[in-house]
Structures are given as C-alpha cells and as structure tokens.
Scaffold this motif. Structure first.
Motif, short mmCIF file in Angstrom:
data_model
loop_
_atom_site.label_atom_id
_atom_site.label_comp_id
_atom_site.label_asym_id
_atom_site.label_seq_id
_atom_site.Cartn_x
_atom_site.Cartn_y
_atom_site.Cartn_z
N UNK A 39 0.82 -1.21 0.00
CA UNK A 39 0.00 0.00 0.00
C UNK A 39 0.84 1.25 0.00
N UNK A 40 0.55 2.17 0.92
CA UNK A 40 1.26 3.45 0.95
C UNK A 40 2.54 3.41 1.77
N UNK A 41 2.96 2.24 2.22
CA UNK A 41 4.27 2.08 2.84
C UNK A 41 4.36 2.22 4.35
N UNK A 42 3.25 2.49 5.02
CA UNK A 42 3.29 2.71 6.47
C UNK A 42 3.82 1.47 7.20
N UNK A 55 11.38 -4.66 2.20
CA UNK A 55 11.06 -4.33 0.81
C UNK A 55 9.55 -4.44 0.65
N UNK A 56 8.93 -3.42 0.12
CA UNK A 56 7.50 -3.44 -0.12
C UNK A 56 7.18 -3.49 -1.60
N UNK A 57 6.20 -4.30 -1.95
CA UNK A 57 5.72 -4.37 -3.34
C UNK A 57 4.20 -4.25 -3.34
N UNK A 58 3.68 -3.68 -4.40
CA UNK A 58 2.24 -3.53 -4.54
C UNK A 58 1.89 -3.46 -6.02
N UNK A 59 0.72 -3.94 -6.37
CA UNK A 59 0.28 -3.90 -7.77
C UNK A 59 -0.11 -2.49 -8.20
N UNK A 61 0.50 1.14 -8.90
CA UNK A 61 1.58 2.10 -9.12
C UNK A 61 1.33 3.40 -8.36
N UNK A 62 0.06 3.78 -8.22
CA UNK A 62 -0.27 5.00 -7.49
C UNK A 62 0.13 4.87 -6.02
N UNK A 63 -0.11 3.71 -5.41
CA UNK A 63 0.27 3.51 -4.02
C UNK A 63 1.78 3.43 -3.85
N UNK A 64 2.47 2.81 -4.80
CA UNK A 64 3.94 2.77 -4.74
C UNK A 64 4.50 4.18 -4.85
N UNK A 69 7.05 8.71 -2.00
CA UNK A 69 7.03 10.11 -1.58
C UNK A 69 7.05 10.22 -0.06
N UNK A 70 6.29 9.37 0.63
CA UNK A 70 6.21 9.42 2.10
C UNK A 70 7.47 8.88 2.77
N UNK A 71 8.06 7.84 2.17
CA UNK A 71 9.20 7.15 2.78
C UNK A 71 10.29 6.93 1.74
N UNK A 72 10.99 7.99 1.34
CA UNK A 72 11.96 7.89 0.25
C UNK A 72 13.14 6.94 0.54
N UNK A 73 13.41 6.64 1.79
CA UNK A 73 14.54 5.75 2.12
C UNK A 73 14.16 4.28 2.00
N UNK A 74 12.89 3.97 1.85
CA UNK A 74 12.46 2.57 1.76
C UNK A 74 12.56 2.02 0.34
#
Length: 75
Positions: A39-42, A55-59, A61-64, A69-74
C-alpha cells in the motif's frame, strides 16, 4: 543454484492492526522482510525499524508512488 533463505515465515493477519501488532514478536534485527501488498508504505516503514531490510511491493503504481514520496529511504 544459490540459497535464497534457510528458513522463511509467512504471516497472514485479518487486518492491518493485527498485522502490525505482531512485528515485535515475528521479526528480528537480522531478518529481511518482503511485504506483499504494501500500500502506501506505512507498515513497511514500521517493519524497517525492526529488521535489517524491508522491501514493499504492490500492484498499484499509485500507491507505490505515494509510498516513495512518504518514505523515500524505503525500497
């Protein structure tokens, strides 16, 4: 062939609150975690505070994009 992991665990939770509450009990500082459906990386951000690599993955592209943007270091 190379060994990817000696052992792996799969955590399935009914909701994000239950999932996040298990982090201190299921994740160690030497673990690498792949969050499928980040999702949005929280939660990926919370995981990264406990493990050596998250590492986060999501289908979506808008959520990625939002997660980046929220967590640029991830990842």
């Amino acid at each position: 062939m190379r060994l990817i992991a000696r052992s792996a665990a799969l955590v399935v939770a009914e909701n994000w609150s239950e999932y996040r509450s298990c982090i201190p009990y299921c994740i160690s500082s030497t673990d690498t975690v792949l969050e499928v459906g980040c999702g949005n990386g929280v939660t990926t951000s919370l995981l990264s505070q406990t493990c050596s690599r998250a590492v986060g993955v999501d289908m979506s592209e808008a959520l990625i994009t939002e997660a980046r943007e929220r967590f640029p270091a991830l990842e």
